[in-house]
Write a protein that holds these residues in place. Structure first.
Motif, mmCIF file in Angstrom:
data_model
loop_
_atom_site.group_PDB
_atom_site.id
_atom_site.type_symbol
_atom_site.label_atom_id
_atom_site.label_comp_id
_atom_site.label_asym_id
_atom_site.label_seq_id
_atom_site.Cartn_x
_atom_site.Cartn_y
_atom_site.Cartn_z
ATOM 1 N N TRP A 186 0.919 -1.078 -0.048
ATOM 2 C CA TRP A 186 0.074 -0.091 -0.012
ATOM 3 C C TRP A 186 1.445 1.301 0.448
ATOM 4 O O TRP A 186 0.699 2.448 -0.889
ATOM 5 C CB TRP A 186 -0.698 -0.406 0.827
ATOM 6 N N GLY A 187 1.856 1.112 0.639
ATOM 7 C CA GLY A 187 3.143 2.173 0.797
ATOM 8 C C GLY A 187 3.533 2.462 -0.622
ATOM 9 O O GLY A 187 3.574 3.849 -0.869
ATOM 10 N N GLN A 203 0.445 4.231 -3.135
ATOM 11 C CA GLN A 203 0.843 5.317 -2.339
ATOM 12 C C GLN A 203 1.739 6.368 -2.722
ATOM 13 O O GLN A 203 1.230 7.431 -3.334
ATOM 14 C CB GLN A 203 0.232 5.709 -1.164
ATOM 15 N N LEU A 210 1.378 8.487 -6.033
ATOM 16 C CA LEU A 210 0.311 8.875 -6.303
ATOM 17 C C LEU A 210 0.427 10.548 -5.518
ATOM 18 O O LEU A 210 0.250 10.823 -4.304
ATOM 19 C CB LEU A 210 -1.314 8.608 -5.418
ATOM 20 N N ARG A 249 -1.381 13.500 -3.315
ATOM 21 C CA ARG A 249 -2.397 13.748 -1.481
ATOM 22 C C ARG A 249 -3.757 13.166 -2.509
ATOM 23 O O ARG A 249 -3.974 14.641 -2.719
ATOM 24 C CB ARG A 249 -1.938 13.845 -0.642
ATOM 25 N N GLU A 288 -7.172 7.584 6.222
ATOM 26 C CA GLU A 288 -5.807 6.734 5.828
ATOM 27 C C GLU A 288 -6.173 5.202 6.388
ATOM 28 O O GLU A 288 -5.374 4.541 4.929
ATOM 29 C CB GLU A 288 -4.898 6.887 6.629
ATOM 30 N N LEU A 339 -8.378 4.457 3.477
ATOM 31 C CA LEU A 339 -8.438 4.021 1.968
ATOM 32 C C LEU A 339 -7.450 2.794 1.566
ATOM 33 O O LEU A 339 -7.757 2.480 0.962
ATOM 34 C CB LEU A 339 -7.469 5.172 1.783
ATOM 35 N N GLN A 340 -7.212 2.553 2.324
ATOM 36 C CA GLN A 340 -6.319 1.378 2.684
ATOM 37 C C GLN A 340 -6.903 0.144 2.356
ATOM 38 O O GLN A 340 -6.660 -1.028 2.029
ATOM 39 C CB GLN A 340 -4.736 0.762 3.339
ATOM 40 N N ALA A 389 -8.780 0.091 -0.751
ATOM 41 C CA ALA A 389 -7.932 -0.517 -1.649
ATOM 42 C C ALA A 389 -8.131 -1.976 -1.818
ATOM 43 O O ALA A 389 -7.877 -2.743 -2.996
ATOM 44 C CB ALA A 389 -6.764 -0.027 -1.788
ATOM 45 N N TYR A 412 -7.584 11.774 -7.782
ATOM 46 C CA TYR A 412 -7.209 11.167 -7.253
ATOM 47 C C TYR A 412 -7.419 9.615 -7.507
ATOM 48 O O TYR A 412 -6.636 8.749 -7.943
ATOM 49 C CB TYR A 412 -7.214 11.969 -5.656
ATOM 50 N N TYR A 413 -8.713 9.474 -7.596
ATOM 51 C CA TYR A 413 -8.966 8.190 -7.331
ATOM 52 C C TYR A 413 -9.105 7.551 -8.925
ATOM 53 O O TYR A 413 -9.081 6.498 -8.370
ATOM 54 C CB TYR A 413 -10.731 8.537 -6.770
ATOM 55 N N LEU A 424 -5.808 6.150 -7.986
ATOM 56 C CA LEU A 424 -5.756 5.028 -7.579
ATOM 57 C C LEU A 424 -6.285 4.320 -8.077
ATOM 58 O O LEU A 424 -5.602 3.089 -8.033
ATOM 59 C CB LEU A 424 -6.442 5.894 -5.706
#
Length: 279
Positions: free
Chosen positions: A170-171, A174, A177, A179, A193, A196-197, A200, A250-251, A254
Protein backbone atom coordinates in the motif's frame (compact mmCIF):
# COMPACT_ATOMS: atom_id res chain seq x y z
CA UNK A 1 -68.76 -45.36 9.11
CA UNK A 2 -66.18 -47.95 8.15
CA UNK A 3 -64.10 -47.20 11.23
CA UNK A 4 -67.06 -47.52 13.64
CA UNK A 5 -68.50 -50.78 12.33
CA UNK A 6 -66.69 -53.95 13.27
CA UNK A 7 -68.40 -56.30 10.77
CA UNK A 8 -65.66 -57.39 8.33
CA UNK A 9 -68.04 -58.44 5.59
CA UNK A 10 -69.84 -55.08 5.72
CA UNK A 11 -66.57 -53.15 5.66
CA UNK A 12 -65.33 -55.12 2.67
CA UNK A 13 -68.60 -54.54 0.85
CA UNK A 14 -68.51 -50.78 1.40
CA UNK A 15 -64.91 -50.48 0.30
CA UNK A 16 -65.61 -52.44 -2.86
CA UNK A 17 -68.38 -49.97 -3.77
CA UNK A 18 -66.06 -46.93 -3.53
CA UNK A 19 -64.24 -45.62 -6.66
CA UNK A 20 -60.50 -46.41 -6.85
CA UNK A 21 -58.15 -43.77 -5.42
CA UNK A 22 -56.84 -41.16 -7.84
CA UNK A 23 -53.29 -41.79 -9.01
CA UNK A 24 -51.84 -38.86 -11.00
CA UNK A 25 -50.15 -39.80 -14.27
CA UNK A 26 -48.40 -36.45 -14.81
CA UNK A 27 -45.86 -34.68 -12.67
CA UNK A 28 -47.33 -32.27 -10.17
CA UNK A 29 -46.12 -28.73 -10.76
CA UNK A 30 -43.70 -27.13 -8.36
CA UNK A 31 -44.86 -24.29 -6.09
CA UNK A 32 -44.24 -20.78 -7.41
CA UNK A 33 -41.41 -20.07 -4.97
CA UNK A 34 -39.64 -23.27 -6.07
CA UNK A 35 -40.09 -22.60 -9.79
CA UNK A 36 -38.66 -19.12 -9.28
CA UNK A 37 -35.39 -20.70 -8.14
CA UNK A 38 -35.07 -22.97 -11.19
CA UNK A 39 -32.86 -22.24 -14.23
CA UNK A 40 -34.81 -19.89 -16.50
CA UNK A 41 -33.46 -21.49 -19.69
CA UNK A 42 -32.85 -25.06 -20.84
CA UNK A 43 -30.00 -26.75 -19.01
CA UNK A 44 -27.40 -28.00 -21.49
CA UNK A 45 -23.74 -27.90 -22.38
CA UNK A 46 -23.18 -24.27 -23.27
CA UNK A 47 -19.48 -24.41 -24.03
CA UNK A 48 -18.31 -22.80 -20.81
CA UNK A 49 -17.68 -24.06 -17.30
CA UNK A 50 -19.37 -22.57 -14.24
CA UNK A 51 -15.87 -21.64 -13.06
CA UNK A 52 -15.75 -19.13 -15.92
CA UNK A 53 -18.60 -17.08 -14.43
CA UNK A 54 -17.61 -14.23 -12.08
CA UNK A 55 -19.87 -13.50 -9.14
CA UNK A 56 -19.92 -9.80 -10.16
CA UNK A 57 -20.50 -9.43 -13.90
CA UNK A 58 -18.28 -6.77 -15.55
CA UNK A 59 -19.84 -3.85 -17.39
CA UNK A 60 -18.83 -5.00 -20.86
CA UNK A 61 -20.77 -8.24 -20.34
CA UNK A 62 -23.92 -6.16 -19.92
CA UNK A 63 -23.25 -4.67 -23.35
CA UNK A 64 -23.32 -8.21 -24.73
CA UNK A 65 -26.60 -8.92 -22.94
CA UNK A 66 -28.20 -5.76 -24.31
CA UNK A 67 -27.31 -6.83 -27.85
CA UNK A 68 -29.13 -10.13 -27.34
CA UNK A 69 -32.21 -8.66 -25.63
CA UNK A 70 -33.57 -6.65 -28.53
CA UNK A 71 -31.75 -3.48 -27.53
CA UNK A 72 -33.50 -3.17 -24.19
CA UNK A 73 -31.32 -1.62 -21.51
CA UNK A 74 -31.07 -4.30 -18.83
CA UNK A 75 -30.93 -3.12 -15.25
CA UNK A 76 -27.37 -2.84 -13.96
CA UNK A 77 -28.34 -2.92 -10.32
CA UNK A 78 -26.43 -5.02 -7.84
CA UNK A 79 -29.35 -7.42 -7.34
CA UNK A 80 -29.66 -8.07 -11.08
CA UNK A 81 -25.92 -8.69 -11.42
CA UNK A 82 -26.16 -11.33 -8.71
CA UNK A 83 -29.24 -12.90 -10.30
CA UNK A 84 -27.62 -13.02 -13.75
CA UNK A 85 -24.41 -14.60 -12.46
CA UNK A 86 -26.34 -17.27 -10.55
CA UNK A 87 -28.47 -18.04 -13.61
CA UNK A 88 -25.39 -18.39 -15.86
CA UNK A 89 -24.20 -21.14 -13.51
CA UNK A 90 -27.67 -22.72 -13.33
CA UNK A 91 -28.32 -22.95 -17.09
CA UNK A 92 -24.90 -24.56 -17.61
CA UNK A 93 -25.11 -27.07 -14.76
CA UNK A 94 -28.71 -27.55 -13.65
CA UNK A 95 -27.87 -26.44 -10.11
CA UNK A 96 -30.62 -25.00 -7.98
CA UNK A 97 -30.36 -21.37 -6.96
CA UNK A 98 -28.95 -22.21 -3.53
CA UNK A 99 -26.19 -24.40 -4.96
CA UNK A 100 -25.26 -21.91 -7.68
CA UNK A 101 -25.08 -19.07 -5.16
CA UNK A 102 -22.80 -21.12 -2.91
CA UNK A 103 -20.65 -22.04 -5.92
CA UNK A 104 -20.13 -18.32 -6.62
CA UNK A 105 -19.23 -17.57 -3.01
CA UNK A 106 -22.50 -15.77 -2.20
CA UNK A 107 -23.38 -16.03 1.51
CA UNK A 108 -26.48 -18.04 2.38
CA UNK A 109 -28.06 -15.17 4.29
CA UNK A 110 -28.15 -13.08 1.13
CA UNK A 111 -31.04 -15.14 -0.26
CA UNK A 112 -32.50 -16.96 2.76
CA UNK A 113 -32.97 -14.06 5.17
CA UNK A 114 -36.13 -11.94 5.49
CA UNK A 115 -37.30 -10.63 2.12
CA UNK A 116 -36.52 -6.98 2.89
CA UNK A 117 -32.96 -7.94 3.89
CA UNK A 118 -32.15 -10.16 0.91
CA UNK A 119 -29.41 -9.19 -1.54
CA UNK A 120 -30.13 -12.02 -4.00
CA UNK A 121 -33.63 -12.49 -5.37
CA UNK A 122 -35.12 -15.23 -7.60
CA UNK A 123 -36.85 -14.78 -10.94
CA UNK A 124 -40.17 -13.30 -9.73
CA UNK A 125 -38.32 -10.09 -8.82
CA UNK A 126 -37.77 -9.46 -12.56
CA UNK A 127 -40.92 -10.91 -14.15
CA UNK A 128 -42.69 -7.53 -14.27
CA UNK A 129 -39.82 -5.77 -16.02
CA UNK A 130 -39.90 -5.14 -19.79
CA UNK A 131 -36.58 -6.95 -20.27
CA UNK A 132 -36.47 -10.62 -21.20
CA UNK A 133 -33.44 -12.07 -19.42
CA UNK A 134 -33.53 -15.45 -21.22
CA UNK A 135 -32.13 -14.45 -24.66
CA UNK A 136 -29.81 -11.99 -22.94
CA UNK A 137 -28.31 -14.68 -20.69
CA UNK A 138 -28.10 -17.20 -23.52
CA UNK A 139 -26.28 -14.64 -25.67
CA UNK A 140 -23.91 -13.87 -22.83
CA UNK A 141 -23.32 -17.58 -22.31
CA UNK A 142 -22.33 -17.88 -25.97
CA UNK A 143 -19.96 -14.94 -25.53
CA UNK A 144 -18.30 -16.64 -22.53
CA UNK A 145 -17.93 -19.89 -24.47
CA UNK A 146 -16.00 -18.05 -27.18
CA UNK A 147 -13.44 -16.43 -24.89
CA UNK A 148 -9.97 -17.57 -25.89
CA UNK A 149 -8.56 -17.61 -22.36
CA UNK A 150 -11.44 -17.76 -19.88
CA UNK A 151 -10.58 -17.10 -16.25
CA UNK A 152 -11.17 -19.73 -13.60
CA UNK A 153 -12.84 -17.43 -11.07
CA UNK A 154 -13.52 -20.20 -8.60
CA UNK A 155 -9.81 -21.02 -8.43
CA UNK A 156 -9.13 -17.30 -7.95
CA UNK A 157 -11.61 -17.10 -5.07
CA UNK A 158 -9.92 -20.04 -3.39
CA UNK A 159 -6.40 -18.77 -4.03
CA UNK A 160 -7.13 -15.32 -2.62
CA UNK A 161 -9.66 -16.39 0.02
CA UNK A 162 -7.69 -14.75 2.86
CA UNK A 163 -5.77 -12.16 0.87
CA UNK A 164 -5.39 -8.55 2.00
CA UNK A 165 -3.19 -5.71 0.80
CA UNK A 166 -0.17 -5.47 3.08
CA UNK A 167 1.09 -2.09 4.38
CA UNK A 168 4.33 -2.23 2.36
CA UNK A 169 2.50 -2.72 -0.93
CA UNK A 170 0.00 0.00 0.00
CA UNK A 171 2.85 2.38 0.76
CA UNK A 172 4.43 1.67 -2.63
CA UNK A 173 1.13 2.36 -4.38
CA UNK A 174 0.64 5.60 -2.48
CA UNK A 175 4.17 6.79 -3.28
CA UNK A 176 3.24 7.25 -6.92
CA UNK A 177 0.03 9.15 -6.24
CA UNK A 178 -0.79 12.74 -5.32
CA UNK A 179 -2.16 13.33 -1.84
CA UNK A 180 -5.97 13.26 -1.71
CA UNK A 181 -7.99 16.26 -0.54
CA UNK A 182 -9.18 15.40 2.96
CA UNK A 183 -10.46 18.73 4.25
CA UNK A 184 -14.08 17.60 3.85
CA UNK A 185 -13.82 14.43 5.92
CA UNK A 186 -15.61 14.38 9.26
CA UNK A 187 -13.22 11.79 10.75
CA UNK A 188 -9.55 12.04 11.78
CA UNK A 189 -6.93 11.76 9.03
CA UNK A 190 -5.50 8.51 10.37
CA UNK A 191 -8.94 6.93 10.09
CA UNK A 192 -9.23 8.14 6.50
CA UNK A 193 -5.87 6.54 5.79
CA UNK A 194 -7.06 3.25 7.24
CA UNK A 195 -10.27 3.32 5.20
CA UNK A 196 -8.35 4.10 2.01
CA UNK A 197 -6.12 1.05 2.51
CA UNK A 198 -9.10 -1.12 3.40
CA UNK A 199 -11.06 -0.08 0.31
CA UNK A 200 -7.96 -0.42 -1.87
CA UNK A 201 -7.56 -4.00 -0.61
CA UNK A 202 -11.22 -4.75 -1.34
CA UNK A 203 -10.97 -3.25 -4.82
CA UNK A 204 -7.90 -5.33 -5.75
CA UNK A 205 -9.50 -8.50 -4.37
CA UNK A 206 -12.65 -7.74 -6.35
CA UNK A 207 -10.66 -7.33 -9.56
CA UNK A 208 -8.77 -10.57 -8.93
CA UNK A 209 -11.73 -12.78 -8.07
CA UNK A 210 -14.55 -11.23 -10.10
CA UNK A 211 -16.53 -10.67 -6.90
CA UNK A 212 -18.19 -7.80 -5.08
CA UNK A 213 -16.03 -5.65 -2.85
CA UNK A 214 -18.33 -6.39 0.09
CA UNK A 215 -17.31 -10.08 -0.07
CA UNK A 216 -13.60 -9.30 0.34
CA UNK A 217 -11.87 -10.86 3.37
CA UNK A 218 -11.27 -7.45 4.97
CA UNK A 219 -15.01 -6.69 4.81
CA UNK A 220 -16.09 -10.08 6.13
CA UNK A 221 -13.72 -9.81 9.08
CA UNK A 222 -15.40 -6.59 10.17
CA UNK A 223 -18.78 -8.27 10.57
CA UNK A 224 -22.08 -8.03 8.64
CA UNK A 225 -22.84 -4.45 9.63
CA UNK A 226 -19.54 -3.19 8.23
CA UNK A 227 -19.70 -5.12 4.95
CA UNK A 228 -22.22 -2.74 3.37
CA UNK A 229 -21.37 0.81 4.49
CA UNK A 230 -23.90 3.56 3.94
CA UNK A 231 -23.22 5.47 0.73
CA UNK A 232 -22.89 8.72 2.65
CA UNK A 233 -20.39 7.27 5.15
CA UNK A 234 -16.65 7.85 4.64
CA UNK A 235 -16.09 4.24 3.57
CA UNK A 236 -19.15 4.31 1.32
CA UNK A 237 -17.86 7.46 -0.39
CA UNK A 238 -14.40 5.96 -0.93
CA UNK A 239 -15.88 2.81 -2.43
CA UNK A 240 -18.17 4.81 -4.69
CA UNK A 241 -15.31 6.99 -5.94
CA UNK A 242 -13.19 3.93 -6.67
CA UNK A 243 -15.98 2.41 -8.73
CA UNK A 244 -17.01 5.71 -10.35
CA UNK A 245 -13.90 7.92 -10.21
CA UNK A 246 -14.96 10.41 -12.87
CA UNK A 247 -14.43 13.95 -11.62
CA UNK A 248 -12.02 12.86 -8.87
CA UNK A 249 -8.42 12.96 -10.21
CA UNK A 250 -6.94 11.25 -7.15
CA UNK A 251 -9.35 8.33 -7.40
CA UNK A 252 -8.80 8.04 -11.15
CA UNK A 253 -5.09 7.55 -10.52
CA UNK A 254 -5.69 5.33 -7.50
CA UNK A 255 -8.05 3.06 -9.44
CA UNK A 256 -5.52 2.76 -12.26
CA UNK A 257 -2.73 1.89 -9.81
CA UNK A 258 -4.87 -0.69 -8.01
CA UNK A 259 -5.95 -2.27 -11.30
CA UNK A 260 -2.29 -2.57 -12.35
CA UNK A 261 -1.44 -4.13 -8.98
CA UNK A 262 -4.24 -6.68 -9.42
CA UNK A 263 -2.92 -7.50 -12.90
CA UNK A 264 0.56 -8.08 -11.49
CA UNK A 265 -0.76 -10.36 -8.75
CA UNK A 266 -2.89 -12.36 -11.18
CA UNK A 267 -0.16 -12.93 -13.76
CA UNK A 268 2.50 -13.73 -11.15
CA UNK A 269 0.29 -16.27 -9.38
CA UNK A 270 -0.83 -18.01 -12.56
CA UNK A 271 2.12 -17.45 -14.86
CA UNK A 272 -0.05 -16.35 -17.77
CA UNK A 273 -1.34 -13.05 -19.04
CA UNK A 274 -5.06 -13.85 -18.91
CA UNK A 275 -6.11 -11.25 -16.34
CA UNK A 276 -9.02 -9.09 -17.39
CA UNK A 277 -11.56 -7.13 -15.36
CA UNK A 278 -13.38 -4.09 -16.68
CA UNK A 279 -15.80 -3.07 -13.98
Amino acid sequence: MIRTREVPAFTKEVRASLPPPFVPTARVGKPNWQRARQPIAAVRDRGYLPEHVPQWLPDDWFTVMVKHSGGTALARSAVFRRFAAVQLVQIATGMQMDGAAEFLGIPEEWHLSDVHKRKLHPLHRYQHRPEDPVPALEGLGQHISQLRTPIDYRARRRRFADWALDPAAWGAIQAGLPRPHRNRWTIPEHEVEGLLQECASEFIWSQLTGSEMSLAPTSRNLGPDASEPAKASPKGLIRHRLVWPRGFPYYLELRSALTNHAHTLATSSEGVGEYRRDG
